[in-house]
Design an enzyme around this catalytic site. Structure first.
Site, PDB file in Angstrom:
ATOM      1  N   HIS A  47       0.844  -1.201   0.000  1.00  0.00           N
ATOM      2  CA  HIS A  47       0.000   0.000   0.000  1.00  0.00           C
ATOM      3  C   HIS A  47       0.880   1.252   0.000  1.00  0.00           C
ATOM      4  CE1 HIS A  47      -3.556   2.368   1.709  1.00  0.00           C
ATOM      5  NE2 HIS A  47      -2.529   3.145   2.017  1.00  0.00           N
ATOM      6  N   GLU A  48       1.874   1.284   0.876  1.00  0.00           N
ATOM      7  CA  GLU A  48       2.740   2.464   0.975  1.00  0.00           C
ATOM      8  C   GLU A  48       3.653   2.607  -0.246  1.00  0.00           C
ATOM      9  OE1 GLU A  48       2.089   4.680   3.150  1.00  0.00           O
ATOM     10  OE2 GLU A  48       0.660   3.370   4.171  1.00  0.00           O
TER      11      GLU A  48
END
Length: 374
Positions: A142-143
């Site tokens: 996600h990051e």
């Protein structure tokens, strides 16, 4: 996987067999609402001026030194399992330069990707302790998705402006101007989270792990007490429940938040994972970075507009249904307005109506049930 990928001098492949996406463009996983919200943000009066000014003034070097001095940098020697996940994620999404990653002491589960020149990923101890390996892999992906999309720049400015708004709250006009931009940034960032959730799924390639991670963020480390289907049913109830008053309250509740509500994120991600678009990506059919320069901005806007139109038409939210009725010129709209907020109650949540005794002012049609779609 047989093909290696060099990151900072290290040859590395994922720790388990997962598909890789060479040259993948962030357009592949970006939610249409993310792109349209960013377009709307850039059109906000004064945003360009503030953005250019802050890009040169923000103390990014200070920020990097702060994490370097007061957090633990992930490496082969420190939090090595997170380092493996980080390099895996960069390998799968073909991000050439692995961003530095830090673990910060904070019991609140959280993660962020910030930085103007180069992204920095920060995860809290609360998150590391809460999630298992596959759930954490989705978060790291996600990051990395935020980094690939260039979201870290706007996230950094949002953090700075939020802090600044608190400091100048005593200046009415100054605070008002800043909060207008902060509100626009938050609206965009909430949408960007939906994009990054998709990136996390492309990295982890385990929908159940992504769902578990979101459930834990909402309810803590009590999976034995939770159920994915029931959790998703909450999102359905949230979307469809109540009347027009609840729709207004939903807007007010979400305005100060940087992230969408967790059940909504889970429902959005599951919907995308079951779509044909996701299957095509997994089959190797996706936009490439080297094609980004040929992408039509107009086509992106049109796709975003089509998404919003479809979302409004299919939404069960009472306010969205009102917008649809207004656009379609619904014949019973006046009657629903006269009946007040209750006239916009969702059909799924509407209480059963018993027989009524007409009053002196009742007309013959006043006690007719509302038409379908009210």
């Amino acid at each position: 996987m047989s093909d290696g990928h060099e990151h900072n001098g290290h040859e590395h492949v994922p720790s388990r067999q997962r598909r890789r996406f060479p040259g993948i463009s962030s357009r592949t996983y970006e939610h249409p609402a993310d792109r349209s919200a960013l377009v709307a943000l850039r059109k906000l009066s004064g945003f360009d001026t503030v953005f250019k000014a802050l890009s040169g003034l923000l103390p990014e070097r200070s920020l990097r030194l702060l994490f370097l001095s007061d957090s633990v940098r992930v490496s082969d020697q420190q939090f090595s399992h997170l380092n493996v996940m980080l390099r895996d994620a960069c390998y799968i999404l073909d991000l050439e330069k692995v961003p530095p990653m830090y673990v910060n002491q904070d019991p609140q589960p959280n993660a962020m990707c910030i930085g103007l020149d180069e992204p920095i990923i920060v995860v809290t101890t609360g998150l590391v302790e809460l999630l298992d390996e596959e759930e954490m892999r989705a978060v790291v992906g996600h990051e990395v998705g935020h980094a690939l999309s260039g979201h870290s720049v706007y996230r950094t400015i949002l953090l700075f402006l939020t802090s600044l708004a608190v400091r100048v709250a005593w200046i009415p006009l100054g605070n008002l101007a800043i909060m207008a931009i902060v509100t626009g940034l938050r609206e965009w960032f909430r949408k960007s989270e939906l994009s990054a959730d998709r990136a996390g799924l492309l990295v982890g390639q385990d929908l159940q792990a992504s769902m578990r991670g979101l459930m834990k963020i909402a309810g803590g480390n009590h999976l034995h007490e939770m159920n994915v289907d029931a959790f998703l049913a909450q999102a359905e109830e949230y979307e469809a429940g109540g009347d027009l008053r609840d729709s207004v309250l939903k807007i007010l509740n979400v305005l100060p938040r940087s992230h969408p509500f967790t059940t909504v994120r889970a429902a959005e991600l599951k919907k995308w994972a079951e779509s044909r678009d996701y299957q095509r990506i997994m089959d190797g059919h996706y936009p490439r970075r080297d094609e980004d320069k040929d992408t039509s901005v107009r086509d992106s806007w049109r796709e975003s507009a089509n998404h919003y139109t479809t979302h409004v038409k299919s939404s069960k939210d009472p306010l969205m249904k009102l917008v649809t009725d207004l656009a379609g010129g619904a014949g019973d709209l006046g009657d629903r307005v006269r009946r007040g907020f209750g006239g916009f109650t969702s059909p799924a949540q509407k209480p059963p109506q018993g027989p009524e005794t007409p009053g002196p002012s009742d007309s013959p049609g006043d006690d007719q049930p509302p038409r379908d779609g009210s």
